[in-house]
Design a protein around this motif. Structure first.
Motif, mmCIF file in Angstrom:
data_model
loop_
_atom_site.group_PDB
_atom_site.id
_atom_site.type_symbol
_atom_site.label_atom_id
_atom_site.label_comp_id
_atom_site.label_asym_id
_atom_site.label_seq_id
_atom_site.Cartn_x
_atom_site.Cartn_y
_atom_site.Cartn_z
ATOM 1 N N TRP A 46 15.386 -5.496 -19.213
ATOM 2 C CA TRP A 46 15.861 -5.141 -18.480
ATOM 3 C C TRP A 46 16.007 -3.436 -18.424
ATOM 4 O O TRP A 46 15.484 -2.860 -17.515
ATOM 5 C CB TRP A 46 17.541 -5.204 -18.000
ATOM 6 C CG TRP A 46 17.981 -7.009 -17.744
ATOM 7 C CD1 TRP A 46 17.962 -7.890 -18.801
ATOM 8 C CD2 TRP A 46 16.797 -7.841 -16.895
ATOM 9 N NE1 TRP A 46 18.414 -9.022 -18.127
ATOM 10 C CE2 TRP A 46 17.285 -8.872 -17.396
ATOM 11 C CE3 TRP A 46 16.906 -7.433 -15.395
ATOM 12 C CZ2 TRP A 46 16.932 -10.022 -16.793
ATOM 13 C CZ3 TRP A 46 15.979 -8.275 -14.914
ATOM 14 C CH2 TRP A 46 16.834 -10.130 -15.069
ATOM 15 N N GLY A 47 15.925 -3.055 -19.595
ATOM 16 C CA GLY A 47 15.537 -2.179 -20.087
ATOM 17 C C GLY A 47 13.875 -1.463 -20.046
ATOM 18 O O GLY A 47 14.204 0.086 -19.566
ATOM 19 N N ALA A 48 13.248 -1.932 -19.838
ATOM 20 C CA ALA A 48 11.797 -1.450 -20.206
ATOM 21 C C ALA A 48 11.963 -2.399 -17.663
ATOM 22 O O ALA A 48 11.096 -0.511 -17.409
ATOM 23 C CB ALA A 48 10.811 -2.885 -20.079
ATOM 24 N N LEU A 49 12.060 -2.829 -17.633
ATOM 25 C CA LEU A 49 11.942 -2.775 -15.619
ATOM 26 C C LEU A 49 12.796 -1.409 -15.157
ATOM 27 O O LEU A 49 11.896 -0.927 -13.987
ATOM 28 C CB LEU A 49 12.637 -3.610 -15.544
ATOM 29 C CG LEU A 49 11.605 -5.351 -15.257
ATOM 30 C CD1 LEU A 49 12.086 -6.715 -14.631
ATOM 31 C CD2 LEU A 49 10.145 -5.305 -15.028
ATOM 32 N N LEU A 50 14.249 -1.324 -16.286
ATOM 33 C CA LEU A 50 14.588 0.009 -15.339
ATOM 34 C C LEU A 50 13.499 1.304 -15.589
ATOM 35 O O LEU A 50 13.767 2.546 -14.373
ATOM 36 C CB LEU A 50 16.465 0.222 -16.294
ATOM 37 C CG LEU A 50 16.587 2.084 -15.683
ATOM 38 C CD1 LEU A 50 17.195 1.429 -14.689
ATOM 39 C CD2 LEU A 50 18.034 1.846 -16.678
#
Lengths: 363, 250
Positions: B183-187
C-alpha cells in the motif's frame, strides 16, 4: 589475542586531530587507486588539483569563493549536529535564503533607502533559511517527526520553488529567454575583496569565532552541549530542551540562508541556475571533519573548496570528470566515521585468558 | 545488486563494527554513491558517446506478457511488466513469510527489538546485522537497476530523484511490515502518477509545484504516521532501531 573496546571517559584530544588528517590521506590513496584504474596518474592529477586551487591568486580567489558558502553551511550543520539534530537541509536553506535575498533586492529597492537594501536582503535570506529549518525543528520537538527526512525533502521543495521563480514570474524580460532574474540594483551588491572573493569571508570567519565562544563560554552554549549529550540530563537540570533545540535550529538555518544571500548578492547578482552546487551536502562532510568544532570549520571548508576548484581544473586540463572531487569528498567520510571509534573508544589487545584481561586494569 | 550489497556491507562495517552513527554513515554512502555514479557516468560509456553514459539507450528489460491474465481489465496491467516486477510480486509475500512465520525471521525481529536478549539466546547479533543489511542493500541495488534498465531506459544524473529517501517514509508508513509496504508503494507510486497525469493534462499549476508532490507527500505521510502512532501507541518501529549494539555495555 583479541580486541576489546572500552568507551573512553574523555574523548581523546589527539585523536580529534589525527583521525581527520588520516582520513584525508586515506581518501587521497583510495581516490588515487580509482584514478589509476581509469588510466590517470594520481600524482600529476593531485599536483594539478593543488596548483589549480592554491597555485595562483585567481585560483585561490575561486577557492575562497566556494569556501565562503561551504564554511557558513558547515557552521550551520555543525551547530545542528551538536544537538544530534540531523539537519541535512542546508542545501534547501541556502537556496531559499538566496531566493528571499533576491526578492528583497529585486522588488524592494524603491521602498528602502539604498544603504539599507543590502542588509535587508541578507536579513531576508537568513530569515528564510531559519523558517525552512524551523519547520522540521517544530515537527521534531512537537510531534517527534524524524527530522532527517523532512529536512532532506525540503531541499527538493526549495530548489523546485527557486526554479519556478527564475523560469517563471521572476524571469528577466530582457534576458533573451535565459533562465534567471533581472540583475539586482547595485545597492544590493555585496562588495568584493579580490577576484570574486567577497566580504562574506569576514562574516564566515567572525561567525566561526562567535559560535565557538557561544558554545564554549556562554550559558546557552553550555545548555546546548548538555542537550546534545543527554536530553534526559538536560531535562533534569530544568533546561527547556524543545525550546532550545528550535532556537538553535533556527540559527542553523539562518546561517545557511545567509550563505545563499551572499551567493546571490556577491557572485551572481541575480537569481539563476546553479545557486548552490551541492554546498549544503558538502557542508555535512565539513561539519563532520571539523569534529563539529566551529573554529575548525573555515579551514576544512577551504580544503574542500580547494578539492572542488581543483576538480574543475583537472576536468579542463586532463579531461577527468569533475565529479572526481565529490568522489574524493565522499571517500573522506568513510575513514572519518570509522575513525570516530578511536576518539570515543580505547582499543586494547588482550589475551584470551581472562586473568590477563583482569590484571590489565584501568589506567 | 552486487553494488548495492557492497555499499551495504560498507555501511554494516561502519555502523556495526565501528559503531559509527547510522544516520551519518548512510548519508556519507549517499554522497559517495551519487558522486561516484556521476563519475562513472562520465567514464564508463563508449568512446562514441564521449565516454558518457548519459543519452545512451541501455539494453532494457522487455515487458513479459502473461497470456490470459494480462487480458483482465485494469488488473491486467499487473501482468504486463518486466522481470523485476514479477520478482517483486514474489518477494513481498516471501519476505513477510520469512519475517513472521519462520524461526530466523523471529530471530531477526528480536535483534531489532532487544539485541541483548537476542544475544543471550545465542543469536549472533553482529553476523545477522551484517547479513540482513547486505541483503537489503542488494534489493535496493535491484531497485536502482530497475530504474535505469526498465523504468527509464538509460542512465542520467540524479536518476533516483531522492527515491532512496522516500522509501524510508514508505517503510514508516507500512509500519515495518512487507505486506503493508504494497500500500505504501502504491501510495507513493500513485503520487508520482498523479503528478505526470496532471502535467500531461495541461493544468495551470506550474510543473515545479507538481514535481514537489512526492516530497511534500513524504513529509505529510511522515507527520501523519508519527502523529497517529503517538495517538494509538502502536509503533511499528523496532525498539532498537538506529542503536549500535555494544556487547561490552551489558
Amino acid at each position: 589475542m583479541s580486541l576489546v573496546f572500552e568507551k573512553r571517559k574523555n574523548i581523546s584530544k589527539s585523536a580529534l586531530v589525527v583521525v581527520p588528517a588520516l582520513s584525508f590521506i586515506v581518501s587521497l590513496i583510495l581516490t588515487g587507486i580509482v584514478l589509476a584504474v581509469f588510466g590517470a596518474n594520481p600524482f600529476t592529477t593531485y599536483a594539478a588539483m593543488f596548483h589549480g586551487a592554491f597555485g595562483s591568486l585567481y585560483g585561490f580567489g575561486e577557492t575562497l569563493v566556494k569556501a565562503i558558502p561551504l564554511s557558513l553551511t558547515g557552521l550551520g550543520v555543525a551547530l545542528a549536529f551538536r544537538l544530534k539534530f540531523w539537519n541535512i537541509g542546508a542545501e534547501g536553506q541556502l537556496t531559499l535564503g538566496g531566493v528571499a535575498a533576491a526578492g528583497m533586492a529585486l522588488f524592494w529597492g524603491k521602498n528602502i533607502p539604498p544603504a539599507l537594501l543590502l542588509p535587508a536582503a541578507i536579513a531576508a535570506g537568513s530569515l528564510a533559511g531559519a523558517l525552512l529549518a524551523g519547520l522540521p525543528a517544530i515537527l521534531k520537538t512537537r510531534l517527534k517527526v524524524d527530522e532527517t527526512l523532512v529536512t532532506l525533502m525540503l531541499n527538493y521543495v526549495a530548489i523546485l520553488f527557486s526554479e519556478y521563480l527564475y523560469y517563471g514570474p521572476w524571469r528577466d524580460p530582457k534576458g533573451y529567454g535565459f533562465p534567471g532574474s533581472a540583475l539586482f540594483p547595485e545597492a544590493a551588491w555585496l562588495p568584493r575583496v579580490f577576484g570574486r572573493a567577497h566580504f562574506g569571508m569576514y562574516f564566515a570567519a567572525a561567525l566561526a569565532i562567535l559560535l565557538f565562544i557561544i558554545l564554549k563560554r556562554t550559558r546557552w552554549g553550555f545548555e546546548l552541549t548538555i542537550i546534545g549529550n543527554s536530553p534526559k540530563a538536560a531535562r533534569y537540570q530544568g533546561i527547556g530542551v524543545e525550546r532550545n533545540i528550535v532556537l538553535a535550529i533556527l540559527l542553523s538555518g539562518a546561517i545557511s540562508g545567509m550563505a545563499g544571500a551572499f551567493e546571490v548578492t556577491a557572485i551572481s547578482h541575480r537569481l539563476q541556475q546553479g545557486l548552490s552546487l551541492g554546498y549544503g551536502f558538502t557542508a555535512i562532510i565539513i561539519a563532520w571533519m571539523s569534529q563539529l568544532n566551529p573554529l575548525a570549520v573555515p579551514f576544512v571548508a577551504i580544503l574542500m573548496a580547494g578539492i572542488l576548484v581543483g576538480g574543475d581544473q583537472v576536468q579542463l586540463m586532463m579531461g577527468l570528470p569533475a565529479a572526481m572531487g565529490s568522489v574524493m569528498q565522499g571517500l573522506i567520510l568513510f575513514p572519518l566515521l570509522a575513525g570516530s571509534l578511536f576518539t570515543e573508544f580505547r582499543i586494547r589487545r588482550v589475551r584470551k585468558e581472562p586473568k590477563f584481561a583482569c590484571v590489565e586494569g584501568e589506567k | 545488486m552486487a553494488i548495492g550489497a557492497t555499499m551495504a556491507a560498507l555501511h554494516a562495517f561502519l555502523t556495526v563494527t565501528m559503531r559509527a552513527n547510522q544516520v551519518v554513515s548512510g548519508l556519507s554512502i549517499t554522497l559517495f554513491g551519487t558522486g561516484f555514479a556521476s563519475f562513472l557516468g562520465q567514464r564508463l560509456g563508449p568512446a562514441t558517446n564521449n565516454f558518457r553514459l548519459v543519452g545512451l539507450k541501455a539494453a532494457r528489460f522487455t515487458p513479459i506478457t502473461i497470456p490470459g491474465l494480462s487480458d483482465i481489465p485494469v488488473a491486467g496491467a499487473l501482468f504486463r511488466q518486466d522481470i523485476i516486477s514479477y520478482a517483486v510480486y514474489l518477494l513481498i509475500p516471501l519476505t513477510w513469510f520469512y519475517l513472521y512465520k519462520t524461526r530466523p525471521g523471529l530471530w531477526l525481529r528480536s535483534i531489532g527489538e532487544d539485541p541483548q536478549t537476542a544475544d543471550a539466546m545465542g543469536i549472533d547479533v553482529v553476523k545477522s546485522k551484517y547479513l540482513y543489511t547486505i541483503l537489503g542493500g542488494a534489493l535496493i541495488g535491484l531497485g536502482g537497476a530497475h530504474l535505469s534498465l526498465s523504468y527509464t531506459p538509460g542512465w542520467s544524473e540524479n536518476i533516483t530523484g531522492g527515491r532512496g529517501w522516500i522509501v524510508v517514509a514508505l517503510v514508516i508508513f507500512s509500519m515495518w511490515n512487507p505486506l503493508r509496504s504494497i500500500w505504501g508503494a502504491l501510495l507513493f507510486g500513485g503520487i508520482n502518477a498523479v503528478q505526470f497525469r496532471l502535467q500531461a493534462s495541461g493544468t495551470n499549476i506550474p510543473a515545479n509545484f507538481l514535481n514537489m508532490l512526492p516530497y511534500l507527500g513524504t513529509i505529510a505521510v511522515l507527520v501523519l504516521m508519527t502523529w497517529w502512532e503517538a495517538l494509538s501507541k502502536k509503533i511499528g518501529a523496532p525498539a532498537a532501531l538506529g542503536v549500535a549494539y555494544m556487547r561490552e555495555d551489558k
